[in-house]
Scaffold this motif. Sequence first.
Motif, PDB file in Angstrom:
ATOM      1  N   VAL A 112      43.460  32.905  36.502  1.00  0.00           N
ATOM      2  CA  VAL A 112      42.924  34.135  36.472  1.00  0.00           C
ATOM      3  C   VAL A 112      43.671  34.827  36.651  1.00  0.00           C
ATOM      4  O   VAL A 112      43.751  36.043  35.755  1.00  0.00           O
ATOM      5  CB  VAL A 112      41.994  34.086  37.839  1.00  0.00           C
ATOM      6  N   LYS A 113      44.814  35.261  37.589  1.00  0.00           N
ATOM      7  CA  LYS A 113      45.682  35.767  37.398  1.00  0.00           C
ATOM      8  C   LYS A 113      46.299  35.979  36.536  1.00  0.00           C
ATOM      9  O   LYS A 113      46.511  37.380  35.664  1.00  0.00           O
ATOM     10  CB  LYS A 113      46.505  35.990  38.771  1.00  0.00           C
ATOM     11  N   GLY A 116      44.462  37.713  33.771  1.00  0.00           N
ATOM     12  CA  GLY A 116      44.770  39.438  33.960  1.00  0.00           C
ATOM     13  C   GLY A 116      45.500  40.234  33.879  1.00  0.00           C
ATOM     14  O   GLY A 116      44.724  40.649  32.994  1.00  0.00           O
ATOM     15  N   GLU A 117      46.271  39.502  33.672  1.00  0.00           N
ATOM     16  CA  GLU A 117      47.921  40.292  33.727  1.00  0.00           C
ATOM     17  C   GLU A 117      47.631  40.277  32.024  1.00  0.00           C
ATOM     18  O   GLU A 117      48.260  41.149  31.318  1.00  0.00           O
ATOM     19  CB  GLU A 117      49.742  39.730  34.263  1.00  0.00           C
ATOM     20  N   THR A 120      45.881  42.742  30.522  1.00  0.00           N
ATOM     21  CA  THR A 120      45.606  44.769  30.702  1.00  0.00           C
ATOM     22  C   THR A 120      46.873  44.916  29.914  1.00  0.00           C
ATOM     23  O   THR A 120      46.976  46.067  30.359  1.00  0.00           O
ATOM     24  CB  THR A 120      45.493  44.177  32.464  1.00  0.00           C
ATOM     25  N   ASN A 173      33.492  38.493  34.374  1.00  0.00           N
ATOM     26  CA  ASN A 173      34.759  39.187  34.238  1.00  0.00           C
ATOM     27  C   ASN A 173      34.817  39.778  34.992  1.00  0.00           C
ATOM     28  O   ASN A 173      35.768  39.730  36.100  1.00  0.00           O
ATOM     29  CB  ASN A 173      34.722  39.675  32.923  1.00  0.00           C
ATOM     30  N   ALA A 177      37.707  39.639  38.735  1.00  0.00           N
ATOM     31  CA  ALA A 177      38.569  40.501  39.015  1.00  0.00           C
ATOM     32  C   ALA A 177      38.560  40.684  40.361  1.00  0.00           C
ATOM     33  O   ALA A 177      39.090  41.226  40.966  1.00  0.00           O
ATOM     34  CB  ALA A 177      37.682  41.659  37.874  1.00  0.00           C
TER      35      ALA A 177
END
Length: 203
Positions: A112-113, A116-117, A120, A173, A177
């Motif tokens: 997940v992390k 996210g990176e 974005t 989502n 987050a």
Amino acid sequence: MRSENKPDGQKTFIEEARRAQIIAATIEVLAEAGFAGASLAAIAKHAGISKGVISYHFAGKNELMEEVVEQVYTRIAEHVVSRMQSGTTARELLRTHILAVAGHMRDNRVQVKALGEIFTNLRDAKGGLRYGMHTDEVLYQGLETIYQWGQENGEFRPFDRRVMAITHNAAVNAMFAYWVMTPGHDLDAHANELADLFERAVT
């Protein structure tokens, strides 16, 4: 007697294993160091290989990041589909989708992390974000299939399926987050509450 095809088979297996090793290292570095810190050199060091090995398998950082997204999404889809196969109603499928996605990611927090990176930070050739709503069409269509079935068999009320699919995807989502940002947040409880919310919204 030795098979003539054995060397090629071994090579394919070795290459696939190496790519899997690189993908796993990339996910871990992204989660630990962020997108800016996930250089090919850093990933190679983490994996215990040379930077040249990564370059042999991937044309560059962008291609590697895209492969990470492809691999993670494939694993999520396989998990979710396996859980949804036993569903006999649209309502069950709707709820199972939310809970299954949450269940898979709960056990794979680093993924997940990492996603996210990438989402974005990774840019396309024109400088825009590589991923976003413009790349979520397949997800929207999949959710719309569930909603359409529920409307056709009378389980769900009339509503705009595209609007609901966009809202559904955005809510999932946002759940992830918030979970990544807030240590100790109960992801399972959040997912169950979200499933309850959407069941009430569509029935």
